[in-house]
Design a protein around this motif. Sequence first.
Motif, short mmCIF file in Angstrom:
data_model
loop_
_atom_site.label_atom_id
_atom_site.label_comp_id
_atom_site.label_asym_id
_atom_site.label_seq_id
_atom_site.Cartn_x
_atom_site.Cartn_y
_atom_site.Cartn_z
N MET A 1 -40.76 129.23 46.72
CA MET A 1 -40.33 127.86 46.59
C MET A 1 -41.52 127.01 46.11
SD MET A 1 -37.95 125.32 48.64
CE MET A 1 -36.80 126.58 48.77
N LYS A 2 -41.26 126.17 45.13
CA LYS A 2 -42.35 125.40 44.51
C LYS A 2 -42.66 124.11 45.25
CE LYS A 2 -41.58 127.55 40.09
NZ LYS A 2 -41.36 127.42 38.69
N ILE A 3 -41.72 123.61 46.04
CA ILE A 3 -41.96 122.42 46.86
C ILE A 3 -42.30 122.86 48.27
CG2 ILE A 3 -40.92 120.30 47.75
CD1 ILE A 3 -41.20 120.14 44.78
N LYS A 4 -43.34 122.25 48.85
CA LYS A 4 -43.78 122.61 50.20
C LYS A 4 -43.71 121.40 51.12
CE LYS A 4 -47.14 126.14 48.86
NZ LYS A 4 -48.56 126.51 48.93
N LYS A 5 -43.78 121.66 52.40
CA LYS A 5 -43.82 120.60 53.40
C LYS A 5 -45.07 119.75 53.16
CE LYS A 5 -44.09 119.96 58.37
NZ LYS A 5 -44.11 120.62 59.68
N GLY A 6 -44.91 118.43 53.18
CA GLY A 6 -46.03 117.52 52.97
C GLY A 6 -46.16 117.02 51.55
N ASP A 7 -45.46 117.63 50.59
CA ASP A 7 -45.50 117.17 49.20
C ASP A 7 -44.79 115.83 49.07
OD1 ASP A 7 -46.80 119.44 48.40
OD2 ASP A 7 -45.04 120.41 47.53
N THR A 8 -45.22 115.04 48.09
CA THR A 8 -44.52 113.80 47.76
C THR A 8 -43.58 114.10 46.60
OG1 THR A 8 -46.47 112.54 48.40
CG2 THR A 8 -44.80 111.38 47.13
N VAL A 9 -42.31 113.74 46.77
CA VAL A 9 -41.31 114.04 45.75
C VAL A 9 -40.54 112.78 45.38
CG1 VAL A 9 -41.00 116.46 46.41
CG2 VAL A 9 -39.60 114.71 47.49
N LYS A 10 -39.88 112.84 44.22
CA LYS A 10 -39.02 111.75 43.75
C LYS A 10 -37.62 112.31 43.57
CE LYS A 10 -38.88 108.12 40.30
NZ LYS A 10 -39.63 107.50 39.20
N GLU A 20 -38.76 107.63 46.43
CA GLU A 20 -39.82 108.60 46.67
C GLU A 20 -40.02 108.78 48.16
OE1 GLU A 20 -43.20 106.89 44.75
OE2 GLU A 20 -42.23 106.87 42.79
N GLY A 21 -40.50 109.97 48.54
CA GLY A 21 -40.76 110.23 49.94
C GLY A 21 -41.52 111.52 50.13
N LYS A 22 -41.92 111.75 51.38
CA LYS A 22 -42.68 112.93 51.74
C LYS A 22 -41.75 113.98 52.32
CE LYS A 22 -46.21 114.02 55.06
NZ LYS A 22 -47.06 113.47 56.09
N VAL A 23 -41.94 115.24 51.95
CA VAL A 23 -41.10 116.33 52.42
C VAL A 23 -41.44 116.61 53.89
CG1 VAL A 23 -40.49 118.75 52.13
CG2 VAL A 23 -40.89 117.34 50.13
N ILE A 34 -35.68 118.24 53.48
CA ILE A 34 -35.47 116.97 54.16
C ILE A 34 -36.63 116.09 53.76
CG2 ILE A 34 -35.36 115.80 56.37
CD1 ILE A 34 -34.00 118.25 57.52
N VAL A 35 -36.31 114.92 53.16
CA VAL A 35 -37.32 114.00 52.66
C VAL A 35 -37.28 112.73 53.51
CG1 VAL A 35 -38.15 112.76 50.64
CG2 VAL A 35 -36.98 114.93 50.34
N GLU A 36 -38.46 112.23 53.84
CA GLU A 36 -38.60 111.06 54.70
C GLU A 36 -37.93 109.83 54.08
OE1 GLU A 36 -42.33 109.37 57.26
OE2 GLU A 36 -42.69 109.85 55.16
N GLY A 37 -36.94 109.26 54.78
CA GLY A 37 -36.27 108.04 54.34
C GLY A 37 -35.21 108.24 53.27
N ILE A 38 -34.90 109.48 52.93
CA ILE A 38 -33.92 109.78 51.87
C ILE A 38 -32.69 110.44 52.48
CG2 ILE A 38 -33.54 111.04 49.70
CD1 ILE A 38 -35.67 108.89 49.44
N ILE A 56 -25.65 105.39 68.38
CA ILE A 56 -25.72 105.72 66.97
C ILE A 56 -27.18 105.85 66.54
CG2 ILE A 56 -25.11 104.96 64.64
CD1 ILE A 56 -22.82 103.38 65.95
N VAL A 57 -27.51 106.99 65.91
CA VAL A 57 -28.88 107.27 65.48
C VAL A 57 -28.90 107.49 63.97
CG1 VAL A 57 -30.80 108.90 65.71
CG2 VAL A 57 -29.38 108.36 67.69
N ASN A 58 -29.85 106.87 63.28
CA ASN A 58 -30.03 107.11 61.85
C ASN A 58 -31.04 108.24 61.67
OD1 ASN A 58 -28.33 105.14 60.77
ND2 ASN A 58 -29.85 103.56 61.12
N LYS A 59 -30.71 109.23 60.82
CA LYS A 59 -31.63 110.33 60.57
C LYS A 59 -31.45 110.85 59.16
CE LYS A 59 -30.60 114.45 62.19
NZ LYS A 59 -30.48 115.57 63.10
N GLU A 60 -32.46 111.61 58.70
CA GLU A 60 -32.40 112.18 57.36
C GLU A 60 -31.56 113.44 57.34
OE1 GLU A 60 -35.44 111.68 58.90
OE2 GLU A 60 -36.46 110.16 57.71
N ALA A 61 -30.78 113.61 56.29
CA ALA A 61 -29.99 114.82 56.09
C ALA A 61 -30.63 115.62 54.96
CB ALA A 61 -28.55 114.46 55.75
#
Length: 100
Positions: A1-10, A20-23, A34-38, A56-61
């Motif tokens: 996998m080319k994307i790793k935990k901690g990478d910044t993605v768009k 944009e967010g951090k993995v 799972i991307v932070e805030g996305i 009710i809880v908001n979380k990333e999917a």
Amino acid sequence: MKIKKGDTVKVIAGKDKDKEGKVLSVDLKNNRVIVEGINMITKHTKPNMQNQQGGIVNKEAPIDLSNVMYLHKGKVTRIGYKLDGDKKVRVAKSTGEVLD
């Protein structure tokens, strides 16, 4: 996998396009990240020991890997691999720079 935990993605497709967010985590089996805030969802939770109140809880999917691209110096780029001595390293296709 080319994307790793901690990478910044768009995000390049879907309801959160151009955000944009951090993995936060990578699911290798299902090719999802799972991307932070996305891709935020609302989840209804019962009261338990960790969350006494419940509610009710908001979380990333998870979002599909094909819908995100690596962000390098403010621009999206594809990722390739190159041998650096006897070590395999990730390389940004747009600039040719070693990522890690």
